[in-house]
Design a protein around this motif. Structure first.
Motif, PDB file in Angstrom:
ATOM      1  N   THR A  56       0.849  -1.194   0.000  1.00  0.00           N
ATOM      2  CA  THR A  56       0.000   0.000   0.000  1.00  0.00           C
ATOM      3  C   THR A  56       0.882   1.241   0.000  1.00  0.00           C
ATOM      4  O   THR A  56       2.056   1.191   0.379  1.00  0.00           O
ATOM      5  N   LEU A  57       0.280   2.351  -0.387  1.00  0.00           N
ATOM      6  CA  LEU A  57       1.027   3.604  -0.387  1.00  0.00           C
ATOM      7  C   LEU A  57       1.492   3.929   1.030  1.00  0.00           C
ATOM      8  O   LEU A  57       2.623   4.345   1.237  1.00  0.00           O
ATOM      9  N   ARG A  58       0.622   3.705   2.015  1.00  0.00           N
ATOM     10  CA  ARG A  58       1.005   3.974   3.407  1.00  0.00           C
ATOM     11  C   ARG A  58       2.189   3.105   3.824  1.00  0.00           C
ATOM     12  O   ARG A  58       3.131   3.600   4.443  1.00  0.00           O
ATOM     13  N   ASP A  59       2.149   1.823   3.475  1.00  0.00           N
ATOM     14  CA  ASP A  59       3.254   0.929   3.829  1.00  0.00           C
ATOM     15  C   ASP A  59       4.559   1.350   3.153  1.00  0.00           C
ATOM     16  O   ASP A  59       5.644   1.162   3.707  1.00  0.00           O
ATOM     17  N   ASN A  60       4.463   1.917   1.950  1.00  0.00           N
ATOM     18  CA  ASN A  60       5.652   2.423   1.267  1.00  0.00           C
ATOM     19  C   ASN A  60       6.262   3.592   2.018  1.00  0.00           C
ATOM     20  O   ASN A  60       7.472   3.782   1.980  1.00  0.00           O
ATOM     21  N   ILE A  61       5.441   4.378   2.678  1.00  0.00           N
ATOM     22  CA  ILE A  61       5.958   5.521   3.438  1.00  0.00           C
ATOM     23  C   ILE A  61       6.444   5.085   4.812  1.00  0.00           C
ATOM     24  O   ILE A  61       7.531   5.471   5.245  1.00  0.00           O
ATOM     25  N   LEU A  62       5.670   4.259   5.498  1.00  0.00           N
ATOM     26  CA  LEU A  62       6.048   3.826   6.851  1.00  0.00           C
ATOM     27  C   LEU A  62       7.280   2.931   6.833  1.00  0.00           C
ATOM     28  O   LEU A  62       8.110   2.997   7.735  1.00  0.00           O
ATOM     29  N   PHE A  63       7.388   2.088   5.834  1.00  0.00           N
ATOM     30  CA  PHE A  63       8.522   1.182   5.657  1.00  0.00           C
ATOM     31  C   PHE A  63       8.870   0.450   6.960  1.00  0.00           C
ATOM     32  O   PHE A  63      10.011   0.423   7.414  1.00  0.00           O
ATOM     33  N   GLY A  64       7.814  -0.098   7.596  1.00  0.00           N
ATOM     34  CA  GLY A  64       8.019  -0.884   8.807  1.00  0.00           C
ATOM     35  C   GLY A  64       7.991  -0.096  10.101  1.00  0.00           C
ATOM     36  O   GLY A  64       8.007  -0.674  11.189  1.00  0.00           O
ATOM     37  N   LYS A  65       7.968   1.221  10.013  1.00  0.00           N
ATOM     38  CA  LYS A  65       7.915   2.043  11.224  1.00  0.00           C
ATOM     39  C   LYS A  65       6.492   2.113  11.751  1.00  0.00           C
ATOM     40  O   LYS A  65       5.530   1.907  11.022  1.00  0.00           O
ATOM     41  N   LYS A  66       6.366   2.421  13.028  1.00  0.00           N
ATOM     42  CA  LYS A  66       5.059   2.554  13.668  1.00  0.00           C
ATOM     43  C   LYS A  66       4.320   3.758  13.084  1.00  0.00           C
ATOM     44  O   LYS A  66       4.915   4.803  12.834  1.00  0.00           O
ATOM     45  N   PHE A  67       3.014   3.603  12.875  1.00  0.00           N
ATOM     46  CA  PHE A  67       2.192   4.682  12.337  1.00  0.00           C
ATOM     47  C   PHE A  67       1.945   5.731  13.420  1.00  0.00           C
ATOM     48  O   PHE A  67       1.407   5.432  14.477  1.00  0.00           O
ATOM     49  N   GLU A  68       2.392   6.953  13.137  1.00  0.00           N
ATOM     50  CA  GLU A  68       2.132   8.092  14.024  1.00  0.00           C
ATOM     51  C   GLU A  68       1.340   9.101  13.203  1.00  0.00           C
ATOM     52  O   GLU A  68       1.894   9.758  12.323  1.00  0.00           O
ATOM     53  N   LYS A  69       0.054   9.213  13.498  1.00  0.00           N
ATOM     54  CA  LYS A  69      -0.871   9.967  12.659  1.00  0.00           C
ATOM     55  C   LYS A  69      -0.435  11.410  12.420  1.00  0.00           C
ATOM     56  O   LYS A  69      -0.441  11.899  11.289  1.00  0.00           O
ATOM     57  N   THR A  70      -0.036  12.129  13.473  1.00  0.00           N
ATOM     58  CA  THR A  70       0.333  13.541  13.332  1.00  0.00           C
ATOM     59  C   THR A  70       1.538  13.704  12.418  1.00  0.00           C
ATOM     60  O   THR A  70       1.528  14.524  11.498  1.00  0.00           O
ATOM     61  N   LEU A  71       2.580  12.917  12.663  1.00  0.00           N
ATOM     62  CA  LEU A  71       3.786  12.983  11.825  1.00  0.00           C
ATOM     63  C   LEU A  71       3.443  12.579  10.391  1.00  0.00           C
ATOM     64  O   LEU A  71       3.866  13.235   9.436  1.00  0.00           O
ATOM     65  N   TYR A  72       2.678  11.524  10.240  1.00  0.00           N
ATOM     66  CA  TYR A  72       2.304  11.027   8.919  1.00  0.00           C
ATOM     67  C   TYR A  72       1.570  12.108   8.120  1.00  0.00           C
ATOM     68  O   TYR A  72       1.910  12.376   6.964  1.00  0.00           O
ATOM     69  N   GLN A  73       0.584  12.748   8.737  1.00  0.00           N
ATOM     70  CA  GLN A  73      -0.180  13.808   8.061  1.00  0.00           C
ATOM     71  C   GLN A  73       0.727  14.970   7.661  1.00  0.00           C
ATOM     72  O   GLN A  73       0.596  15.536   6.576  1.00  0.00           O
ATOM     73  N   LYS A  74       1.654  15.314   8.550  1.00  0.00           N
ATOM     74  CA  LYS A  74       2.584  16.409   8.270  1.00  0.00           C
ATOM     75  C   LYS A  74       3.492  16.071   7.077  1.00  0.00           C
ATOM     76  O   LYS A  74       3.733  16.907   6.208  1.00  0.00           O
ATOM     77  N   VAL A  75       3.959  14.836   7.039  1.00  0.00           N
ATOM     78  CA  VAL A  75       4.821  14.382   5.939  1.00  0.00           C
ATOM     79  C   VAL A  75       4.046  14.369   4.622  1.00  0.00           C
ATOM     80  O   VAL A  75       4.557  14.824   3.592  1.00  0.00           O
ATOM     81  N   ILE A  76       2.809  13.872   4.650  1.00  0.00           N
ATOM     82  CA  ILE A  76       1.967  13.825   3.447  1.00  0.00           C
ATOM     83  C   ILE A  76       1.773  15.236   2.885  1.00  0.00           C
ATOM     84  O   ILE A  76       1.911  15.477   1.684  1.00  0.00           O
ATOM     85  N   GLU A  77       1.475  16.181   3.756  1.00  0.00           N
ATOM     86  CA  GLU A  77       1.264  17.576   3.339  1.00  0.00           C
ATOM     87  C   GLU A  77       2.561  18.183   2.806  1.00  0.00           C
ATOM     88  O   GLU A  77       2.576  18.804   1.747  1.00  0.00           O
ATOM     89  N   ALA A  78       3.660  17.992   3.529  1.00  0.00           N
ATOM     90  CA  ALA A  78       4.944  18.585   3.134  1.00  0.00           C
ATOM     91  C   ALA A  78       5.438  18.034   1.803  1.00  0.00           C
ATOM     92  O   ALA A  78       6.016  18.765   1.001  1.00  0.00           O
TER      93      ALA A  78
END
Length: 195
Positions: free
Chosen positions: A64-86
Motif C-alpha cells: 500500500t502507499l502507506r506501507d511504502n511511506i512507513l517502511f516498517g515504522k510505527k504509524f504516528e498519525k500527526t507525523l504522517y499527516q505532516k509528511v503527506i502535506e509537506a
C-alpha cells in the motif's frame, strides 16, 4: 573521486549542502561513496547517526502507499499527516481509489514518476533520520510542486531544517537557500562556496 573538501569538518548537523555540476561529473557517485556502495581507492567515510537516502530512481514496494511511506515504522498519525502535506501527496491520496490504502503495483506501475519520487521522499522524511542524502529528488516534479517541497521539507524552514542534508540538484533557484555549494567537475570537488 576526491571528496576531501566534503568532510565532517565542513558539514554540520543543521546545514543544507548543495552538490552541483554538469551531467556525468560524479554527483551521484559521491553519494554512493558516502553510502559505502563504491570501492574506495583511499580514505574513509565516517557518518554519525542514521542515514536516509532518496535516489534519482524512486524505489517503490509492491504494497500500500502507506506501507511504502512507513517502511516498517510505527504509524504516528500527526507525523504522517505532516509528511503527506509537506511532500505534496494530499491531492494524490484524494484521487486514489483507496487513499493511502491503495495497493501500489509492481515497481509503482500505477503511479507517475513524480508521485513515486514524492512517496520515496516521504519515506525518508518519515524515517526521521539524522543525515539525508537527496539525489536530485525534485527533478521529477513540476516547478510549483518542487518549490512547495523545498520550502516544506528540504529548505531552511522545512521539516529537515535540523538535519544534515546533502542535496544533489540542478535547480539553481534553490541554491541561495543552501548553506554551502560544492561544485564537482571530473569527479572532484573543484570549489566550495559559502552563502
Amino acid at each position: 573521486m576526491n571528496a576531501e573538501e566534503l568532510d565532517p569538518n565542513n558539514v554540520t548537523h543543521d546545514e543544507i549542502e548543495a552538490i552541483v555540476g554538469s551531467v556525468g561529473t560524479g554527483k551521484s557517485s559521491l553519494l554512493s561513496a558516502f553510502l559505502g556502495e563504491m570501492d574506495k581507492v583511499s580514505g574513509r567515510v565516517n557518518t554519525v547517526g542514521r542515514i536516509a537516502y532518496v535516489s534519482q530512481q524512486a524505489w517503490i514496494q509492491n504494497a500500500t502507499l502507506r506501507d511504502n511511506i512507513l517502511f516498517g515504522k510505527k504509524f504516528e498519525k500527526t507525523l504522517y499527516q505532516k509528511v503527506i502535506e509537506a511532500c505534496a501527496l494530499k491531492a494524490d491520496l484524494d484521487m486514489l481509489p483507496g487513499g493511502d490504502q491503495t495497493e501500489i503495483g509492481e515497481k509503482g506501475i500505477n503511479l507517475s514518476g513524480g508521485q513515486k519520487q514524492r512517496v520515496s521522499l516521504a519515506r525518508a522524511v518519515y524515517s526521521n533520520a539524522d543525515i539525508y542524502f537527496l539525489d536530485d529528488p525534485l527533478s521529477a516534479v513540476d516547478s510549483h510542486v518542487g518549490k512547495h517541497i523545498f520550502d516544506q521539507v528540504i529548505g531552511p524552514k522545512g521539516m529537515l531544517k535540523d538535519k544534515t542534508t546533502l542535496l544533489v540538484t540542478h535547480g539553481i533557484t534553490y541554491l541561495p537557500q543552501t548553506d554551502n555549494i560544492f561544485v564537482l567537475k571530473n569527479g572532484e570537488v573543484t570549489s566550495k562556496m559559502k552563502l
